[in-house]
Design an enzyme around this catalytic site. Structure first.
Site, PDB file in Angstrom:
ATOM      1  N   PRO A 197      22.099  28.870  26.713  1.00 38.47           N
ATOM      2  CG  PRO A 197      21.465  29.073  24.472  1.00 38.47           C
ATOM      3  CD  PRO A 197      20.913  29.132  25.871  1.00 38.47           C
ATOM      4  CB  VAL A 199      24.732  29.172  32.009  1.00 40.49           C
ATOM      5  CG1 VAL A 199      25.390  28.386  33.133  1.00 40.49           C
ATOM      6  CG2 VAL A 199      24.110  30.452  32.565  1.00 40.49           C
ATOM      7  N   GLY A 200      25.897  27.719  29.249  1.00 43.15           N
ATOM      8  CA  GLY A 200      26.551  26.590  28.570  1.00 43.15           C
ATOM      9  C   GLY A 200      27.987  26.945  28.183  1.00 43.15           C
ATOM     10  CD  GLU A 217      20.472  17.553  25.916  1.00 42.53           C
ATOM     11  OE1 GLU A 217      19.495  18.094  25.369  1.00 42.53           O
ATOM     12  OE2 GLU A 217      21.035  16.545  25.446  1.00 42.53           O
ATOM     13  CB  CYS A 251      14.120  23.428  26.628  1.00 41.96           C
ATOM     14  SG  CYS A 251      13.847  21.656  26.738  1.00 41.96           S
TER      15      CYS A 251
HETATM   16  P1  NAD Z   1      20.537  28.636  33.478  1.00 43.82           P
HETATM   17  O1  NAD Z   1      21.521  28.399  32.391  1.00 43.82           O
HETATM   18  O2  NAD Z   1      20.398  30.003  34.024  1.00 43.82           O
HETATM   19  O3  NAD Z   1      20.843  27.690  34.744  1.00 43.82           O
HETATM   20  C1  NAD Z   1      21.062  26.304  34.619  1.00 43.82           C
HETATM   21  C2  NAD Z   1      21.948  25.821  35.757  1.00 43.82           C
HETATM   22  O4  NAD Z   1      23.205  26.486  35.674  1.00 43.82           O
HETATM   23  C3  NAD Z   1      21.403  26.089  37.157  1.00 43.82           C
HETATM   24  O5  NAD Z   1      21.646  24.961  37.970  1.00 43.82           O
HETATM   25  C4  NAD Z   1      22.192  27.278  37.637  1.00 43.82           C
HETATM   26  O6  NAD Z   1      22.415  27.278  39.022  1.00 43.82           O
HETATM   27  C5  NAD Z   1      23.517  27.125  36.905  1.00 43.82           C
HETATM   28  N1  NAD Z   1      24.148  28.418  36.590  1.00 43.82           N
HETATM   29  C6  NAD Z   1      23.521  29.574  36.281  1.00 43.82           C
HETATM   30  N2  NAD Z   1      24.430  30.549  36.042  1.00 43.82           N
HETATM   31  C7  NAD Z   1      25.655  29.986  36.203  1.00 43.82           C
HETATM   32  C8  NAD Z   1      26.995  30.472  36.099  1.00 43.82           C
HETATM   33  N3  NAD Z   1      27.248  31.738  35.782  1.00 43.82           N
HETATM   34  N4  NAD Z   1      28.001  29.609  36.330  1.00 43.82           N
HETATM   35  C9  NAD Z   1      27.751  28.320  36.635  1.00 43.82           C
HETATM   36  N5  NAD Z   1      26.502  27.814  36.756  1.00 43.82           N
HETATM   37  C10 NAD Z   1      25.467  28.631  36.548  1.00 43.82           C
HETATM   38  O7  NAD Z   1      19.145  28.089  32.902  1.00 43.82           O
HETATM   39  P2  NAD Z   1      17.723  28.130  33.577  1.00 43.82           P
HETATM   40  O8  NAD Z   1      17.242  29.542  33.627  1.00 43.82           O
HETATM   41  O9  NAD Z   1      17.722  27.345  34.831  1.00 43.82           O
HETATM   42  O10 NAD Z   1      16.877  27.297  32.496  1.00 43.82           O
HETATM   43  C11 NAD Z   1      16.372  27.888  31.341  1.00 43.82           C
HETATM   44  C12 NAD Z   1      17.203  27.561  30.126  1.00 43.82           C
HETATM   45  O11 NAD Z   1      17.461  26.164  30.055  1.00 43.82           O
HETATM   46  C13 NAD Z   1      16.474  27.875  28.829  1.00 43.82           C
HETATM   47  O12 NAD Z   1      17.379  28.421  27.905  1.00 43.82           O
HETATM   48  C14 NAD Z   1      15.982  26.523  28.352  1.00 43.82           C
HETATM   49  O13 NAD Z   1      15.728  26.433  26.971  1.00 43.82           O
HETATM   50  C15 NAD Z   1      17.112  25.663  28.769  1.00 43.82           C
HETATM   51  N6  NAD Z   1      16.670  24.278  28.898  1.00 43.82           N
HETATM   52  C16 NAD Z   1      17.139  23.364  28.024  1.00 43.82           C
HETATM   53  C17 NAD Z   1      16.686  22.060  28.107  1.00 43.82           C
HETATM   54  C18 NAD Z   1      17.165  20.997  27.164  1.00 43.82           C
HETATM   55  O14 NAD Z   1      16.853  19.838  27.403  1.00 43.82           O
HETATM   56  N7  NAD Z   1      17.901  21.318  26.126  1.00 43.82           N
HETATM   57  C19 NAD Z   1      15.785  21.702  29.103  1.00 43.82           C
HETATM   58  C20 NAD Z   1      15.338  22.683  29.977  1.00 43.82           C
HETATM   59  C21 NAD Z   1      15.782  23.966  29.881  1.00 43.82           C
END
Ligand code: NAD
Length: 476
Positions: A197, A199-200, A217, A251
């Site tokens: 969330p 980074v979202g 997602e 997730c």
């Molecule tokens: P993350 O948000 O840290 O990273 C996701 C992507 O964003 C990566 O490619 C990363 O390089 C990029 N990123 C990271 N920080 C950024 C920034 N400051 N600016 C721009 N891009 C950035 O997530 P994660 O640690 O890779 O994954 C774990 C999270 O993802 C958990 O919260 C999990 O629940 C969620 N997730 C959700 C689903 C779904 O289908 N809803 C599936 C898998 C994982």
């Protein structure tokens, strides 16, 4: 203004190359889309062994789990798409009013243009490939940004995917935060983000600068309510499978259990039995239990073990990034394990008095991506479904709703926005363009709407345009 931010942007050339390809129209024909999708299928077939090895290196993913989640489920999405694409792409003809009976009103499924897909590390193939299937099926060009954390899979994708796809239309960009930040400065026509969330929010803010639509997602804590009326052995097996699959780094894994103190007592031996049945007396030796992806994640998870009381498991090994399948009993809502998404092989149990309290507990927190309820009484499962809100729901099992390509998959509120899988992915990456194609002649039909306005014209206009409430027609 765009130039001042984009001058010198390392990805501007790539984005404009892809945009030129998209504008040329080459991604639009059915045959092109099918050829690219079939190439994705060949990528999965040819690289199967390398995918299993890379995910094993990244997080000790057992090959059974990798095959199921990274290959089989992706193949299903591909086949459903290839089987139905011709139908999905067709214009959808819609109802018309009296004046337009000789015209054609339809919804055209238009591609957006150049889309960006950003993926996380936990299912590093599945989570870029399933959105990519929809992006290609809908006729878009795409840039894929895999996670830099799952570095072996990132390398494999960066080095090999380009050999299968048309490189004028599809590209892989690698890197972490600095690279993704620069990439996001560019204007995309759609952004599909999977991740956390926080980074979202960053991605949505970057998208807002260009008014780019997004699918987010995201993650969060998925509650799992276990009622007093249930088959304890089956609950324990289904919960343990969902929690410890991919060492808990899923997730939609059940994040915590809500049950009465009596049920906690009954569940504990059943969970112990399920864990031993799945992973043997020492899960560390089991080839079927994964590892934590990074040292940072390992330390974060280890710090959660002080919540409640360790009832099962609890052993850790930093060198291997191993955390045993762990169950924490009597966890308080204020404990560390209840402050963040666990995303590891730790299952806290929070004791509640009854179903109403469980529902209040769930509704007092951000809306989860998945919600689980176990009961032999289907009224109880239905009550939990009726009185809560979540991205998806599964009664009497965990994770399994994700395997159906016929169900939309996505979050709500804090767990995200938008949905995909099966036709929903195609629709996500298609702009539903409302189109009306009128007849050039028959001008008399149009006369009532033109000035000079008269009472008689208003009468005709009302009769031909008005939509009546069903059941209010006085003639019948
Ligand atoms: P993350 O948000 O840290 O990273 C996701 C992507 O964003 C990566 O490619 C990363 O390089 C990029 N990123 C990271 N920080 C950024 C920034 N400051 N600016 C721009 N891009 C950035 O997530 P994660 O640690 O890779 O994954 C774990 C999270 O993802 C958990 O919260 C999990 O629940 C969620 N997730 C959700 C689903 C779904 O289908 N809803 C599936 C898998 C994982």
């Amino acid at each position: 203004m765009v130039c001042s931010t984009l001058c010198g942007n390392p990805y501007a050339g790539l984005v404009s190359h892809l945009r030129a390809s998209w504008l040329s129209g080459k991604t639009r024909p059915l045959e092109y889309r099918v050829a690219q999708l079939e190439a994705l299928g060949r990528f999965l077939d040819d690289k199967k062994q390398e995918i299993l090895e890379a995910t094993e290196l990244d997080m000790g993913k057992p090959s059974f789990e990798a095959f199921f989640s990274e290959i089989l489920l992706c193949k299903n999405e591909l086949n459903v798409t290839l089987n139905n694409l011709c139908q999905w792409m067709k214009d959808e003809y819609v109802d018309k009013n009296l004046v337009m009976q000789l015209d054609s009103a339809f919804i055209r499924k238009d591609p957006y243009g150049v889309v960006l897909i950003i993926a996380p590390w936990n299912y590093p193939i599945h989570l870029f490939l399933v959105p990519l299937i929809g992006a290609i099926a809908a006729g878009n060009c795409a840039i894929i940004k895999p996670s830099e954390i799952s570095k072996n899979t990132e390398r494999l994708v960066a080095e090999t995917l380009g050999c299968y796809l048309d490189d004028d239309c599809f590209a892989v960009v690698t890197g972490g935060v600095p690279e993704t930040t620069r990439l996001l400065e560019n204007k995309f026509d759609y952004i599909f983000f999977t991740g956390s969330p926080p980074v979202g929010r960053i991605v949505m803010t970057a998208a807002a600068k260009h008014l780019t639509p997004v699918t987010l997602e995201l993650g969060g804590k998925n509650p799992c309510y276990v009622s007093d009326t249930c088959d304890v052995t089956n609950v324990a097996r289904r919960v343990a499978w969902g929690r410890f699959f991919n060492a808990g780094q899923t997730c939609i894994a059940p994040d915590y259990l809500l049950c009465t103190i009596e049920m906690q007592e009954k569940l504990m031996p059943a969970l112990r039995e399920a864990i031993t049945e799945f992973f043997g007396p020492n899960p560390r030796e089991s080839p079927d239990f994964g590892r934590i992806v990074s040292d940072k994640q390992f330390r974060r998870l280890r710090a959660l073990l002080c919540s409640g009381r360790v009832a099962l498991g609890g052993q850790t090994d930093e060198a291997e990034r191993y955390i045993a399948p762990t169950v924490l009993a009597d966890v308080q809502p204020s404990d560390p394990a209840m402050q963040e998404e666990i995303f590891g092989p730790i299952l806290p149990i929070v004791v509640i008095a009854n179903m109403d309290e469980a529902i209040d507990f769930i509704n007092a927190r951000p809306r989860p991506l998945a919600l689980y309820a176990f009961s032999c009484d289907s009224k109880i499962v239905n009550q939990v479904l009726e009185r809560t809100s979540s991205g998806g729901f599964c009664g009497n099992d965990t994770l399994m709703h994700l395997t159906l390509t016929s169900l939309p998959f996505g979050g709500i509120g804090n767990s995200g926005l938008g949905k995909y899988h099966g036709k929903f992915t195609f629709d996500t990456f298609s702009h539903h363009r409302g189109c009306l194609h009128r007849n050039m002649g028959l001008e008399t039909l149009n006369t009532p709407r033109y000035p000079p306005y008269t009472q008689q014209k208003l009468g005709i206009l009302t009769t031909t345009f008005e939509v009546k409430r069903r059941g209010t027609c006085t003639l019948l």
